[in-house]
Write a protein that holds these residues in place. Structure first.
Motif: not given
Length: 523
Positions: A306-316
């Motif tokens: 069971v796989n996911s790609v998760l993108m954590a967005l930052s202002k920097c």
């Protein structure tokens, strides 16, 4: 028709299993034939183009599979010398010691293997040396005991990843360096083969600096005059003797013609999906359900995580180039609040706008794909899926591959995602925006074409399981078919369970183990 050529060993497939096995057998002097349905990956600038590789799928097979309803599937897989190791991210983990035993999951039981971690441990060490793994022992709290250190120091974190590692450690976690098979010498960058570029994960390496099966195993094996490779050689079926007890002929389609080869030992290593399909295509009077399939398990118990790609967005922005250096296994077996396994957190290679177009995430307000790519940390989450006999590879009437897969054991993965969300909310390192820097986590689709998890094929395993009981397994503990005396399988088909780390190193280690068994048998 030309006289049929005879070999001591025929190996079908040149990836993590077949390529590694060929390397182990090559010095024996035995006559070895490698059969590869693909060719060598062409060395060209597109090797490093995310547009060509991810958006256009230039190196993917154009083969079409079907799902259970007969709809088309476009598998994200590659047929080349070196197999999928040409395109993998080269994260080379050992399964945990506990993964070899029965483990209770939220969704059911993960079964025990017929061998123990200790049986495979010496071969894990050998595989880490062969594939030049860079890492550091005892950083990972779940790491099993090892008889030797990693052959090379870990790949260092770039500043943004080091910052994240420090933050995780501050929160009481045990972040560690991903064990990586790249030919990188950070002390001597001028002479290092690896240049630490942004197109490693999912791409072929133009400068042959990734530890793949072609570069490190197949090419060195071919320096021995007793080893022969045929490319563009598709194995259509295996034919047995009248008794059905041994494979007599390997039938190959090559250059528009049909050829036959014979060998004392035949080893199948075409990937869990294609190996199962080959055995099913090879049904005959003695093996009516498919070769070596009296147990009816061939093709069943397909797993792919069971796989996911998760993108954590930052202002920097995140200026990291080579991102895949950090991992967390603190929740691999559960947590204080939840007793069941959750899985593994690490990274994918740095995403760019072209890659995101191939599986576009839900776009945060005010963000474009290009902007998201510049500001994201790109996590890869893996949880164990359980072997279900109804998740399986079959053939339709035309002989096409049909893949039926219903995800299971998903609760742990959901909890792992929540853990990561909470951890990212606690990041405090931004000097510019303070606590307001973190914007949230966004999922990138893992689906390419229709309804096939891209990663589900990358980590394919479990379709020709090994075990002690011929009623419930197709292979014995040495990966020999119970019902066919000279047939072995050495790709990830043999897995009894999937664990929650990349299967590649386990396939490599097992190929070395089976290789030693075959060297004894061939004496």
């Amino acid at each position: 028709m030309a006289a049929v050529q005879h070999f001591d060993v025929i190996v079908i497939g040149t990836g993590a299993g077949g390529g590694t096995l060929a390397h182990r057998l090559a010095p024996s002097g035995k006559r070895i034939l490698l059969l590869e349905r693909g060719d060598y990956v062409p060395r060209e600038k597109d090797n490093w183009s995310t547009k060509a590789v991810n958006l256009e799928g230039k190196y993917n097979t154009k083969e079409v599979w079907r799902d259970a309803e007969g709809r088309e599937l476009h598998p994200h897989t590659n047929y080349w010398v070196g197999g999928n190791t040409k395109f993998y991210g080269a994260a080379l983990f050992r399964l945990r010691r506990e993964d070899f035993r029965e483990i209770k999951h939220w969704g059911g039981l993960s079964p025990a293997w017929p061998i123990s971690y200790e049986d495979l441990e010496p071969y894990y060490s050998q595989a880490e040396h062969l594939y030049q793994v860079h890492g550091r022992r005892e950083e990972d709290p779940t790491d099993p005991p090892a008889s030797s250190p990693y052959p090379y120091p870990p790949v260092s974190h770039e500043p943004r990843i080091q910052q994240l590692s420090d933050d995780f450690a501050r929160l009481g976690l045990k972040p560690f360096h991903v064990p990586l098979g790249v030919m990188l010498d950070e002390q001597n960058p001028r002479t290092s083969r690896c240049i630490r570029c942004e197109t490693c994960d999912g791409h072929p390496c133009l400068v042959y600096a990734k530890a793949d099966a072609q570069v490190l195993c197949v090419d060195p094996a071919l320096e021995h005059s007793n080893v022969k490779l045929l490319t563009r050689a598709y194995v259509s079926r295996l034919e047995t003797s009248p008794s059905g007890r041994d494979v007599q002929r390997v039938i190959v389609e090559r250059g528009g013609a049909t050829e036959a080869y014979t060998a004392d030992i035949v080893v199948v290593s075409a990937g869990a999906i294609n190996s199962a399909a080959l055995l099913l295509r090879s049904a005959n009077d003695k093996h009516p359900r498919g070769l070596a399939n009296g147990s009816d398990v061939v093709g069943r118990h397909y797993m792919g995580h069971v796989n996911s790609v998760l993108m954590a967005l930052s202002k920097c922005p995140n200026p990291t180039v080579f991102q895949k250096t950090l991992a967390l296994n603190d929740f691999y077996f559960g947590s204080k609040e939840w007793e069941f396994p959750m899985g593994h957190i690490s990274f994918v290679g740095k995403l760019d706008g072209d890659t995101l177009k191939a599986g576009a995430p839900a776009i945060a307000p005010g963000w474009t794909l290009e902007l998201m790519a510049k500001h994201s940390l790109d996590f890869w989450l893996t949880s164990e899926d359980l072997p279900d006999p109804n998740n399986r590879v079959t053939l339709d009437r035309a002989g096409n591959i049909v893949l039926t897969y219903q995800p299971n054991n998903e609760e742990g993965h959901g909890r792992l995602t929540e853990k990561l969300k909470n951890l990212m909310k606690q990041q405090t390192k931004c000097r510019v925006h303070g606590h307001e820097c973190h914007e949230g986590l966004f999922a990138r689709s893992l689906y390419l074409g229709q309804r096939i998890p891209l990663a589900g094929v990358a980590h394919q395993n479990g379709t020709i399981r090994f075990g002690r009981d011929p009623k419930t397994s197709a292979l014995d503990a040495n990966c020999k078919a119970h019902e066919v005396d000279n047939l072995y399988v050495v790709d990830a088909s043999f897995f009894a369970s999937s664990g929650a780390v990349n299967p590649a190193l386990t396939v490599m280690a097992n190929a070395l183990r089976v290789g030693d068994h075959l060297l004894e048998r061939l004496k």
